[in-house]
Design an enzyme around this catalytic site. Structure first.
Site, PDB file in Angstrom:
ATOM      1  N   LYS A  31      66.788  15.607  -4.112  1.00  0.00           N
ATOM      2  CA  LYS A  31      67.217  15.933  -2.321  1.00  0.00           C
ATOM      3  C   LYS A  31      68.258  17.041  -2.260  1.00  0.00           C
ATOM      4  O   LYS A  31      68.206  18.137  -1.939  1.00  0.00           O
ATOM      5  CB  LYS A  31      68.189  14.840  -1.727  1.00  0.00           C
ATOM      6  CG  LYS A  31      67.236  13.370  -1.411  1.00  0.00           C
ATOM      7  CD  LYS A  31      66.298  13.768  -0.685  1.00  0.00           C
ATOM      8  CE  LYS A  31      64.832  14.173  -0.997  1.00  0.00           C
ATOM      9  NZ  LYS A  31      63.951  13.608  -1.034  1.00  0.00           N
TER      10      LYS A  31
ATOM     11  N   ASN B 215      43.010  26.512   4.822  1.00  0.00           N
ATOM     12  CA  ASN B 215      43.452  25.975   3.539  1.00  0.00           C
ATOM     13  C   ASN B 215      42.839  25.707   2.534  1.00  0.00           C
ATOM     14  O   ASN B 215      42.371  25.173   3.255  1.00  0.00           O
ATOM     15  CB  ASN B 215      44.849  25.070   5.072  1.00  0.00           C
ATOM     16  CG  ASN B 215      45.225  23.863   3.987  1.00  0.00           C
ATOM     17  OD1 ASN B 215      46.274  24.160   3.213  1.00  0.00           O
ATOM     18  ND2 ASN B 215      45.745  22.987   4.164  1.00  0.00           N
TER      19      ASN B 215
ATOM     20  N   GLU C 200      66.297  10.335  -7.215  1.00  0.00           N
ATOM     21  CA  GLU C 200      66.273  10.749  -5.893  1.00  0.00           C
ATOM     22  C   GLU C 200      67.156  11.209  -5.560  1.00  0.00           C
ATOM     23  O   GLU C 200      67.276  12.166  -4.280  1.00  0.00           O
ATOM     24  CB  GLU C 200      65.771   9.328  -4.963  1.00  0.00           C
ATOM     25  CG  GLU C 200      65.469   9.930  -3.740  1.00  0.00           C
ATOM     26  CD  GLU C 200      64.559  10.988  -3.254  1.00  0.00           C
ATOM     27  OE1 GLU C 200      63.547  11.455  -4.424  1.00  0.00           O
ATOM     28  OE2 GLU C 200      64.175  10.685  -2.639  1.00  0.00           O
TER      29      GLU C 200
END
Ligand code: G6P
Length: 608
Positions: A485, A100, A481
């Protein structure tokens, strides 16, 4: 971003790794793979797509082996194909590696390896690392990994196994999290604890620059320079129920519904009503030091950045301390100005976001005191900051952040009140805010009861191609926000705007096909917002208003109203965001989108 899990012990490794991998799927889900050490050497299986495809590919073969590593990928270098999926192996198929992070100098290493006669098969930065380990291998796997990593620039969390070393996992970390889990006669290595929580809650977090040699009964940690480390074993408080769906269709929906509980948890033990002062001992700052703060820079990414914008309104108004809110990716590169009276407040759900971490390191280099607002206990940001506040939202698995956002905002309201009480707020003012904060969880519960109404609105607009979100003052970041979303999980283009700014551009987009979500609460700018609504309606825009309970008049001016209970203006984001989360969720479900794992996104972004 990319999930790693490794197992060595007495259980069959395949099911342990598969279930661990599924718990990590939120970190990346474009391809997956596994390497098991069988009696006949390494068995590697890889597949493009989600983990379910890998599982189907392996089928019900009963591999009788107790040792392996697995990976779920979020591609950075090379497409998410089967060949590019991890684990990568050396040419003899004796060493397997999962990774990773990003090897920044992989091109130079690739050239070096080609000159040494190695054949490189994939487009990934990771493959070169397994060949480099092979190049350095002289009979000791840990030493080979150590020497290879000494040549590497970039970030990594890796796990390596080899058929030449049965029962051994070598793991190393630089910038990408890795945790070792202790079971009875078994050990785990993973990107985060959720992969091992059904087996153990006793863990050791690796630090940057550390290498661990892990066997079923023991482990040994050294630095890359070969200095021995004495590890600290910690107990994780998360439970298994917290990382399961608990009857909900999606983690996101569960997490939206958990918010009345998580908001209570964020404030538990922190509200001193008598004195009107929140208690935030983790900040590690005395009242005297809190009073000396003259400026705060908040830094974060994504949803956490939106929470930071709300914090700016709260802190400036309650404490009169100037606040700047910077994207972490920008702050780190723009020579930020810090002095002895400036605090950096980093906000991060995961505590692992690379850009936020880099901004913290830059600020520390410049002598700043750095505080963290973090969810994941023991995460990198929690450990690197001078002090901070855990938001105690519990594990957030849905890629789109919901409960962590509201918990960040409520803790910011505590910080703002604390700083305010150190300056201008009276005991009574402090008490009023604390009272308002105490009421919030029950008010959130009340909003959640109108989910069906919100779903009905979603049913009318889920086919829209664009959405506009408008808000003013402290609800402007909520508009941002709400739009984020929606775009994250439904792929509808959505923009958040300060309501009055609409006429400087976005108004050109408004027609009968444009739903406009307007946060129009009873506050000092209510009349102005109503004028903005008229401007939208005059152009046939469809208005969905978030309004204050009792405001019946607004229903005459908009297409739909979603009511939220009354709270003081600075706390309204904690309520106004809830219907926006539900609206985005239901729209995405109706569009058939994969809500918990939206395309191209990942929960914990550990690359720049
Ligand atoms: C990713 C996630 C977002 C999150 C952002 C910052 O983009 O998908 O949900 O807000 O990272 O993450 P952090 O863990 O630092 O809050």
């Amino acid at each position: 971003m990319c999930g790693i899990v490794g197992y060595v012990g007495h259980k069959k490794a395949l099911p342990v790794l598969m279930s661990g991998l599924k718990r990590l799927e939120y970190r990346g889900y474009d391809s997956a793979g596994i390497a098991l050490l069988t009696d006949h050497g390494l068995m590697v299986a890889k597949s493009a797509g989600k983990i379910a495809r890998l599982e189907a590919m392996i089928g019900d073969i009963d591999y009788n082996c107790e040792h392996g590593i697995a990976h779920t990928r979020w591609a950075t270098h090379g497409e998410p194909t089967q060949i590019n999926a991890h684990p990568h192996t050396d040419a003899r198929g004796e060493i397997a590696l999962v990774h990773n992070g990003i090897i920044e100098n992989f091109r130079a290493i690739r050239e070096f390896l080609i000159q040494q006669g190695f054949t490189i098969k994939t487009e990934t930065d990771t493959e070169i690392l397994v060949h480099l380990i092979r190049f350095h291998y002289r009979g000791n796997l840990t030493e080979a990994v150590r020497n290879a990593l000494a040549q590497v620039d970039g970030t990594y969390g890796i796990a390596v196994i080899s058929s030449l070393h049965p029962g051994v996992i070598v793991a190393a970390r630089m910038g990408s999290p890795l945790v070792i889990g202790h079971g009875d006669g078994e050990k785990f290595v993973a990107s985060d604890v959720s992969a091992m929580l059904e087996h153990t809650n006793r863990v050791v977090y690796l630090d940057d620059g550390e290498i661990a040699t892990v066997t079923a009964d023991d482990y040994n940690i050294t630095t890359i320079q070969n200095v021995k480390i004495t590890p600290q074993v910690e107990e994780v408080s998360w439970t298994l129920d917290q990382i399961e769906k608990g009857g909900y269709d999606h983690f996101m929906l569960k997490e939206i519904h958990e918010q009345s509980t998580t908001l209570r948890n964020a404030t538990r033990g922190r509200l001193n009503y008598e004195e009107g002062i929140p208690r935030l001992d983790g900040l590690n700052l005395q009242y005297e030091e809190l009073r000396r703060i003259r400026r705060i820079i908040i830094t974060a990414c994504g949803t956490s950045w939106h929470a930071g914008l709300i914090g700016e309104y709260m802190i400036e108004e309650l404490a009169r301390v100037p606040v700047e809110v910077e994207y972490a990716s920008e702050l780190r590169y723009r020579s930020p100005i810090f002095d002895d009276h400036t605090i950096l407040l980093a906000i991060s759900q995961s505590g692992e976001t690379t850009d936020t971490m880099a901004a913290i390191r830059e600020a520390k280099k410049r002598g700043a005191t750095v505080l963290g607002l973090v969810n994941v206990v023991g995460s990198s940001i929690a450990r690197e900051t001078d002090g901070g506040v855990y938001i105690h939202a519990g594990p957030e698995i849905g890629v789109a952040s919901t409960k962590a956002f509201s918990s960040q905002v409520i803790v910011l309201s505590l910080i703002a009140t604390l700083l305010g009480r150190m300056r201008q707020l009276s005991v009574q003012q402090g008490q009023e805010i604390i009272q308002g904060i105490e009421n919030i969880p029950a008010q959130v519960e009340q909003i959640l009861t109108i989910e069906e109404e919100i779903k009905a609105i979603a049913a009318q607009y889920y086919k829209a191609n664009n959405f506009l979100y408008l808000g003013r003052g402290i609800n402007y970041p909520v508009a941002l926000e709400g739009a984020l979303k929606l775009k994250e999980i439904s792929y509808i283009h959505a923009e958040g705007y300060p309501a009055a700014e609409m006429k400087h551009g976005p108004i050109a987009l408004i027609d009968q096909n444009m739903p406009v979500v307007v946060i129009a609460l009873k506050d000092p700018v209510y009349d102005k917002v109503m004028s903005n609504i008229s401007e939208v309606r005059a152009r046939n825009g469809q208005v969905i208003a978030i309004a204050t309970e009792g405001d019946t008049e607004i229903a005459n001016h908009v297409n739909h109203v979603i009511y939220i209970p009354y709270t003081s203006r600075l706390l309204t984001p904690l309520l106004s965001i809830i219907p926006l989360q539900l609206l985005a969720y239901h729209i995405a479900v109706m569009r058939g989108c994969h809500v918990d794992q939206p395309r191209n996104l990942a929960k914990s972004v550990t690359v720049e």
